[in-house]
Design a protein around this motif. Structure first.
Motif, mmCIF file in Angstrom:
data_model
loop_
_atom_site.group_PDB
_atom_site.id
_atom_site.type_symbol
_atom_site.label_atom_id
_atom_site.label_comp_id
_atom_site.label_asym_id
_atom_site.label_seq_id
_atom_site.Cartn_x
_atom_site.Cartn_y
_atom_site.Cartn_z
ATOM 1 N N ARG A 132 0.550 11.772 -16.124
ATOM 2 C CA ARG A 132 1.666 10.962 -15.625
ATOM 3 C C ARG A 132 2.353 10.214 -16.757
ATOM 4 O O ARG A 132 3.583 10.118 -16.822
ATOM 5 C CB ARG A 132 1.153 9.957 -14.598
ATOM 6 C CG ARG A 132 2.241 9.015 -14.050
ATOM 7 C CD ARG A 132 1.649 7.785 -13.406
ATOM 8 N NE ARG A 132 0.966 6.934 -14.370
ATOM 9 C CZ ARG A 132 -0.044 6.136 -14.071
ATOM 10 N NH1 ARG A 132 -0.517 6.097 -12.835
ATOM 11 N NH2 ARG A 132 -0.599 5.389 -15.005
ATOM 12 N N LYS B 61 2.901 4.185 -1.163
ATOM 13 C CA LYS B 61 3.365 4.810 -2.399
ATOM 14 C C LYS B 61 4.782 5.335 -2.265
ATOM 15 O O LYS B 61 5.498 5.454 -3.265
ATOM 16 C CB LYS B 61 2.411 5.948 -2.788
ATOM 17 C CG LYS B 61 1.005 5.480 -3.130
ATOM 18 C CD LYS B 61 0.133 6.628 -3.603
ATOM 19 C CE LYS B 61 -1.273 6.139 -3.950
ATOM 20 N NZ LYS B 61 -2.131 7.231 -4.467
ATOM 21 N N PRO C 281 7.044 3.316 -5.318
ATOM 22 C CA PRO C 281 6.478 4.449 -6.068
ATOM 23 C C PRO C 281 6.012 4.130 -7.483
ATOM 24 O O PRO C 281 5.295 4.923 -8.084
ATOM 25 C CB PRO C 281 7.633 5.452 -6.092
ATOM 26 C CG PRO C 281 8.865 4.617 -5.985
ATOM 27 C CD PRO C 281 8.502 3.451 -5.131
ATOM 28 N N TYR D 232 4.146 1.504 -8.639
ATOM 29 C CA TYR D 232 3.086 0.495 -8.698
ATOM 30 C C TYR D 232 1.821 1.176 -9.215
ATOM 31 O O TYR D 232 0.903 1.500 -8.484
ATOM 32 C CB TYR D 232 2.868 -0.083 -7.299
ATOM 33 C CG TYR D 232 2.102 -1.389 -7.239
ATOM 34 C CD1 TYR D 232 1.857 -2.166 -8.363
ATOM 35 C CD2 TYR D 232 1.635 -1.861 -6.010
ATOM 36 C CE1 TYR D 232 1.166 -3.358 -8.283
ATOM 37 C CE2 TYR D 232 0.944 -3.064 -5.910
ATOM 38 C CZ TYR D 232 0.715 -3.810 -7.046
ATOM 39 O OH TYR D 232 0.033 -5.000 -6.956
ATOM 40 N N PHE D 233 1.765 1.368 -10.531
ATOM 41 C CA PHE D 233 0.689 2.149 -11.136
ATOM 42 C C PHE D 233 -0.650 1.418 -11.082
ATOM 43 O O PHE D 233 -1.707 2.058 -11.037
ATOM 44 C CB PHE D 233 1.051 2.509 -12.572
ATOM 45 C CG PHE D 233 2.400 3.181 -12.691
ATOM 46 C CD1 PHE D 233 2.721 4.268 -11.890
ATOM 47 C CD2 PHE D 233 3.357 2.702 -13.565
ATOM 48 C CE1 PHE D 233 3.962 4.881 -11.975
ATOM 49 C CE2 PHE D 233 4.604 3.305 -13.654
ATOM 50 C CZ PHE D 233 4.910 4.397 -12.862
ATOM 51 N N ARG E 197 -1.746 -0.206 -8.583
ATOM 52 C CA ARG E 197 -2.295 0.181 -7.277
ATOM 53 C C ARG E 197 -2.804 1.609 -7.309
ATOM 54 O O ARG E 197 -3.943 1.889 -6.892
ATOM 55 C CB ARG E 197 -1.222 0.037 -6.205
ATOM 56 C CG ARG E 197 -1.578 0.620 -4.838
ATOM 57 C CD ARG E 197 -0.341 0.971 -4.047
ATOM 58 N NE ARG E 197 0.482 1.950 -4.746
ATOM 59 C CZ ARG E 197 1.803 2.075 -4.571
ATOM 60 N NH1 ARG E 197 2.444 1.296 -3.734
ATOM 61 N NH2 ARG E 197 2.473 2.997 -5.265
ATOM 62 N N ASP E 198 -1.976 2.528 -7.815
ATOM 63 C CA ASP E 198 -2.327 3.955 -7.782
ATOM 64 C C ASP E 198 -3.601 4.233 -8.566
ATOM 65 O O ASP E 198 -4.524 4.898 -8.069
ATOM 66 C CB ASP E 198 -1.177 4.778 -8.359
ATOM 67 C CG ASP E 198 0.113 4.609 -7.567
ATOM 68 O OD1 ASP E 198 0.044 4.121 -6.413
ATOM 69 O OD2 ASP E 198 1.180 4.956 -8.101
ATOM 70 N N ASP E 199 -3.668 3.721 -9.787
ATOM 71 C CA ASP E 199 -4.837 3.984 -10.628
ATOM 72 C C ASP E 199 -6.057 3.218 -10.132
ATOM 73 O O ASP E 199 -7.185 3.724 -10.177
ATOM 74 C CB ASP E 199 -4.536 3.602 -12.079
ATOM 75 C CG ASP E 199 -3.387 4.417 -12.661
ATOM 76 O OD1 ASP E 199 -2.928 5.363 -11.991
ATOM 77 O OD2 ASP E 199 -2.944 4.096 -13.781
ATOM 78 N N GLU F 9 0.784 -1.227 0.000
ATOM 79 C CA GLU F 9 0.000 0.000 0.000
ATOM 80 C C GLU F 9 0.820 1.283 0.000
ATOM 81 O O GLU F 9 0.317 2.345 -0.367
ATOM 82 C CB GLU F 9 -0.958 0.014 1.198
ATOM 83 C CG GLU F 9 -0.280 0.182 2.555
ATOM 84 C CD GLU F 9 0.162 -1.132 3.174
ATOM 85 O OE1 GLU F 9 0.420 -1.158 4.383
ATOM 86 O OE2 GLU F 9 0.278 -2.131 2.435
#
Length: 769
Positions: A747, A463, A467, A469-470, A472-474, A461
């Motif tokens: 991004r 970030k 940093p 792990y797109f 996860r982020d999206d 979890e």
């Protein structure tokens, strides 16, 4: 005498119109009308896409119109009809909307409620209660549960696509015929000449390029160029087609006896392996699920093999994930060495190939089939069985189960059945994939479908710590947008937690999912009932996110330009092919359908390098692939993903699995049991033969195509909701999704490997392929 104006809208899909006789009856609080034939002289009524109006005069005042009955009777031959909606203008000038969005077949009839969503407690009139009950009784006879295979979630009781209720069939069955699509893929990819060459090995890695469609500046081309690199290998666990397995390692398992001395050359912080674990820099992917699964034995001429590897990964000083140790089976021993980056080049490469092959099997059968397709089908069947069309939750969810039951029925009919197409190329064919699903059911929990909880459970979890792990982020952005939307809709119709708890149809829906979908397993954590508005909102978010975003992340998502959220996809005129592509126009190009890239079939040569550009990834400190902060996106690269070439299709499956050595669907030799003996010839002989390579490539191509007129997240062209508060909620939902599209696009401007799979304009509403 009172007169009503009746407006009838016919669907615009193929064969939606009818020449049959259409009759209408009005049922009001003060009486019922006679049956009226809707017909205009010298006019072709109910043509595809037509909106026709008729004046209906009745003998006496009917009062408040409660139901509209439509009957279809044969003219010459039975002619199915797709009715979108009916609008009624009363003698007092009021307009009443009656959504339908259903097929009427044979000498059929449909009785419609007005479009206002109603809970069971809102219906106090006997005729409306009776209508509600009869609709569910009819549906429960049509939508029956069936056990396709022991241990699987229950599915629809239908042997083939044509056995399904007409309302959930594909408009064109041809478009989802897997056998036909495989054949088209073989033709479109120019690989027909190889597809029957089973047992014939490729000569070397470069030989695989004979069946590889090279599209300049796309992820698939970069995979081909960089698949052997450790950074590319590690990156795929974060943002490839199966980004759900990697977890933070909190303790080294006894079955994987890696020591500091083994991996010392890979550790960059001058710490021991145990200290790196304590600091959260070690990650693990364990393919224990594959241990003991039977390999494919359907072809006696070719032995096929599976492995159950364990892979240890390390977050280096640049915050990139790289592999540092691989063990190819679960039990340590002298014949199960731990392979390391410091080993001979081909020892380490073959170990990584085995991991990639295992990842492919888990992705196809568990991440994709079980956890999106089969789960979404469960939600869909339960919805049709327990929620009438007037229920607000039915209106909310129906767009998110569109074609799901149909595509799964097709898959059981042609793809994953005994002797199905799945057996052609996959080492888990011939029954291994069934064993995998049966095993994986114990890990299929409600919490694992709640995206934020699933990310947290794997320790992924942060970030700051991870940093890049797109996924996860999206995913978190999309999850929150859906959660806010469902909470708003729930708040409109459920004024309190008590109303949720006392909604019998809702509780039956949730219980159906638990009892039949999850087979009544308490360990699944699926609720038997929902007791609060917050819990209901979360449940609905799970349903919608699984069917849309999660499926897109592991199957769909194109790397083309943004598609506006305001309308469904329409092929339109084709843009000219990019100059770097050598294209061959396909006969179906004009319609935008088929299996080519928007109708353009190729092989393609890589573009020439720009002045000063190096063959590899963009320059800069510590990027993915070794250069740049995840790679700075140059102007030439940007053109390949957007702008004039927005229709160029790509997907996680095709991006990461089309280069065969990066995702082998089968292995033709067992895992190595010693170091220092692997050769390039041995690796090539282990990889799939020419025939299976072609079947695999055709599969990932065919299964990565959008449906024609695909509907993306936030699109609700069927207006089941007519109330202004819900329409306003939908508008806010779309606005939030558009903001997410902008964030992701901004991004990706700086990324050599852009991550678009969870951009809402590339997330189909439902599992439909």
């Amino acid at each position: 005498m009172p007169s009503y104006t009746v407006t009838v809208a016919t669907g615009s899909q193929w064969f939606a119109g009818t020449d049959d006789y259409i009759y209408l009856s009005l049922l009001g609080s003060a009486g019922c009308s006679e049956k009226h034939l809707l017909d205009k002289p010298f006019y072709n009524d109910f043509e595809r896409g037509a909106v026709d109006s008729y004046d209906v005069t009745v003998d006496e005042e009917l009062g408040e119109i409660q139901l509209v009955k439509i009957e279809k009777r044969k003219y010459w031959l039975h002619d199915d009809w797709y009715l979108k909606y009916i609008t009624l203008k009363t003698p007092h000038g009021d307009y009443i909307e009656f959504p339908c969005y259903r097929w009427i077949t044979g000498d059929g009839e449909v009785v419609l409620r007005d479009g206002r969503a109603k809970l069971a407690r809102d219906d106090q009139i006997h005729i409306l209660k009776q209508h509600r009950r009869k609709e569910l009784e009819t549906r429960q006879k049509q939508y029956r549960w069936m056990e396709w295979s022991p241990g699987f979630p229950l599915s629809i009781d239908a042997k083939c696509h044509k056995d399904l209720p007409r309302d959930i069939q594909f408009d064109s069955e041809k478009g989802v015929d897997f056998v036909l699509n495989y054949s088209k893929a073989m033709e479109n990819l120019f690989i027909n000449r190889f597809m029957h060459m089973f047992q014939s090995s490729w000569n070397d890695f470069a030989d695989f390029e004979k069946i590889f469609v090279k599209i300049s500046n796309t992820i698939s081309e970069r995979v081909m160029n960089h698949w052997q690199e450790d950074l590319m290998f590690g990156y795929q666990f974060l943002n490839g087609c199966n980004p759900v397995l990697i977890r933070r390692c909190t303790e080294l398992p006894e079955k994987f006896p890696v020591t500091t001395e083994m991996v010392e050359c890979s550790l960059e912080r001058q710490l021991s392996l145990e200290q790196e674990v304590q600091q959260g820099n070690i990650f693990i992917v364990d393919f224990e699920l594959l241990d003991g699964i039977d390999a494919n034995k359907t072809d006696p001429c070719t032995l096929q093999f599976l492995a159950a590897p364990i892979c240890l990964l390390y977050k280096n000083l640049a915050n990139k994930i790289v592999p540092i140790a691989i063990q190819l089976s679960q039990i340590p021993g002298d014949e199960n060495p731990i392979f390391l980056p410091s080993d001979a080049k081909y020892d380490w490469l073959l170990a990584k190939i085995w991991v990639r092959s295992s990842d492919f099997h888990v992705h196809q059968t568990i991440t994709h089939l079980l956890r999106t397709h089969l789960v979404s089908e469960v939600f869909g069947i339960a919805m049709y069985r327990q929620l009438p069309a007037v229920h607000p939750i039915f209106k909310l969810l129906v767009a998110h189960v569109r074609y799901t039951i149909a595509i799964n029925t097709k898959a059981r009919e042609q793809l994953i059945c005994e002797c199905g197409l799945f057996d052609k190329a996959n080492a888990t064919g011939g029954g291994g994939h069934v064993q995998m699903v049966q095993r994986a059911m114990k890990d299929l929990t409600y919490a694992s479908l709640c995206f934020p909880e699933a990310i947290k459970a794997r320790g992924m979890e942060s970030k700051e710590d991870i940093p890049y792990y797109f996924y996860r982020d999206d995913g978190l952005l999309v999850w929150e947008a859906i959660r806010m939307f469902t909470a708003e809709v729930v708040g409109i119709y459920y004024e309190s937690d008590q109303v949720v708890e006392e909604d019998p149809e809702l509780q039956d829906f949730v219980n159906d999912v638990y009892v039949y979908g999850m087979r009544g397993r308490k360990s699944s954590g699926f609720p038997k009932s929902v007791r609060s508005r917050e819990q209901l909102s979360e449940y609905l978010t799970v349903v919608i996110f699984t069917a849309s975003a999660q499926h897109a992340a592991v199957n769909f998502g194109q790397v083309g330009g943004a598609r506006p959220l305001g309308r469904a996809h329409s092929p339109g005129p084709l843009p000219p092919p990019p100059p770097q592509l050598c294209t061959v126009p396909h006969p179906r190009a004009a319609s935008g359908s088929g299996l080519g890239l928007a109708g353009w079939i190729l092989p393609v040569q890589p573009r020439a390098l720009a002045a000063g550009e190096k063959d590899g990834w963009a320059e800069g400190p510590a990027g993915v692939g070794g250069h740049g902060e995840d790679g700075a996106q140059g102007a030439a690269g940007q053109q390949g993903f957007g702008g004039a070439h927005a229709r160029w299709r790509s997907s996680p499956q095709y991006d990461w699995c089309s280069w065969i050595p990066n995702a082998p669907p089968t292995m033709r030799a067992p895992p190595p049991t010693a170091k220092g003996v692997v050769t390039i010839e041995q690796i090539v002989d282990t990889l799939p033969d020419r025939g299976r390579s072609c079947w695999h490539l055709g599969a990932v191509w065919a299964l990565s195509q959008f449906q024609e007129n695909e509907l993306f997240l936030g699109m609700y062209p069927e207006e089941h909701f007519i109330e202004k508060p819900v329409k306003a909620a939908i508008a806010r939902f779309r606005k939030n999704l558009e903001a997410i599209v902008s964030v992701i696009a901004e991004r990706n401007k700086k990324k050599q490997l852009p991550y678009y799979y969870l951009s809402p304009d590339r997330i189909p509403n439902s599992v439909a392929i």
